[in-house]
Design an enzyme around this catalytic site. Structure first.
Site, PDB file in Angstrom:
ATOM      1  N   ASP A   1      24.178  25.099  38.310  1.00 22.34           N
ATOM      2  CA  ASP A   1      23.708  26.163  37.423  1.00 22.34           C
ATOM      3  C   ASP A   1      23.723  25.684  35.967  1.00 22.34           C
ATOM      4  OD1 ASP A   1      22.780  28.743  36.862  1.00 22.34           O
ATOM      5  OD2 ASP A   1      24.814  29.538  36.628  1.00 22.34           O
ATOM      6  N   HIS A   2      22.584  25.855  35.292  1.00 23.57           N
ATOM      7  CA  HIS A   2      22.421  25.440  33.896  1.00 23.57           C
ATOM      8  C   HIS A   2      22.617  23.939  33.691  1.00 23.57           C
ATOM      9  CE1 HIS A   2      22.978  29.835  33.431  1.00 23.57           C
ATOM     10  NE2 HIS A   2      22.014  29.667  32.553  1.00 23.57           N
TER      11      HIS A   2
ATOM     12  N   HIS B   1      13.735  26.228  35.536  1.00 23.13           N
ATOM     13  CA  HIS B   1      13.310  27.241  36.502  1.00 23.13           C
ATOM     14  C   HIS B   1      14.470  28.195  36.760  1.00 23.13           C
ATOM     15  CE1 HIS B   1       9.468  25.533  37.839  1.00 23.13           C
ATOM     16  NE2 HIS B   1      10.035  24.340  37.743  1.00 23.13           N
TER      17      HIS B   1
ATOM     18  N   HIS C   1      12.067  20.638  32.229  1.00 23.86           N
ATOM     19  CA  HIS C   1      11.864  22.049  31.908  1.00 23.86           C
ATOM     20  C   HIS C   1      12.630  22.879  32.934  1.00 23.86           C
ATOM     21  CE1 HIS C   1       8.297  23.221  34.691  1.00 23.86           C
ATOM     22  NE2 HIS C   1       9.178  22.491  35.311  1.00 23.86           N
TER      23      HIS C   1
ATOM     24  N   GLU D   1      11.368  28.688  43.747  1.00 16.91           N
ATOM     25  CA  GLU D   1      11.279  28.057  42.428  1.00 16.91           C
ATOM     26  C   GLU D   1      10.667  29.016  41.417  1.00 16.91           C
ATOM     27  OE1 GLU D   1      10.314  23.586  41.462  1.00 16.91           O
ATOM     28  OE2 GLU D   1       8.427  24.728  41.396  1.00 16.91           O
TER      29      GLU D   1
ATOM     30  N   CYS E   1       5.978  20.266  35.594  1.00 21.38           N
ATOM     31  CA  CYS E   1       7.254  19.776  36.134  1.00 21.38           C
ATOM     32  C   CYS E   1       7.474  18.307  35.822  1.00 21.38           C
ATOM     33  CB  CYS E   1       7.315  20.030  37.640  1.00 21.38           C
ATOM     34  SG  CYS E   1       7.433  21.783  38.049  1.00 21.38           S
TER      35      CYS E   1
ATOM     36  N   HIS F   1      14.623  20.380  35.483  1.00 23.11           N
ATOM     37  CA  HIS F   1      14.303  19.182  36.259  1.00 23.11           C
ATOM     38  C   HIS F   1      13.099  18.474  35.637  1.00 23.11           C
ATOM     39  CE1 HIS F   1      11.078  21.014  39.199  1.00 23.11           C
ATOM     40  NE2 HIS F   1      10.806  21.286  37.945  1.00 23.11           N
TER      41      HIS F   1
HETATM   42 NI    NI Z   1       9.266  22.489  37.340  1.00 27.37          NI
END
Ligand code: NI
Length: 137
Positions: free
Chosen positions: A81-82, A43, A41, A126, A35, A16
């Site tokens: 996902d991914h 999580h 990047h 997170e 972030c 995100h």
């Molecule tokens: Ni982040």
């Protein structure tokens, strides 16, 4: 009939970029830190999905947790996902992907799908140290 809350945990990985276009680049960097990285990047998220309902007399279950897993995979995990939450996920379009906003978006996807049980709580981790909780209010 006793009401019981059952919870299924699932995990997903996603990228995100938390960014508010109404603020300056400096303010975004100060508010959102890593972030706000321009290219995003990642999580490793953990999602706890809690459903409440009466115990079914025949099965002794509120809801088969394998069925709940399938619902969460189809409605949420397989779609995020991914993926990059800002770019790739239809139900996140236009949403600044903080954990708070992600958990509300996930709620909207899941809430109609767990009936006759009632979705009562989502917890989105997170990091191992940070989580947000939403109960639909
Ligand atoms: Ni982040």
């Amino acid at each position: 009939m006793p009401l019981v809350t059952v919870t299924r945990r699932l995990t997903f990985n996603a990228a995100h970029r938390v960014h508010n276009a109404a603020l300056s680049d400096e303010e975004n960097a100060r508010l959102f830190g890593k972030c706000n990285n321009p290219n995003g990047h990642g999580h490793n998220y953990t999602l706890d999905v809690s459903v409440r309902g009466p115990i079914d007399e025949r099965t002794g279950y509120v809801l088969d947790l394998g069925v709940l897993r399938q619902v969460v995979e189809e409605r949420v995990v397989n779609r995020i996902d991914h993926k990059h939450l800002n770019l790739d996920v239809d139900f996140m379009r236009g949403v600044n992907p903080t954990s708070e906003n992600i958990v509300v978006a996930i709620w909207r996807e899941l809430e109609p799908a767990v009936r006759p049980g009632t979705l009562v709580r989502l917890v989105l981790w997170e990091t191992p140290n940070n989580y947000v909780e939403y109960t639909g209010e």
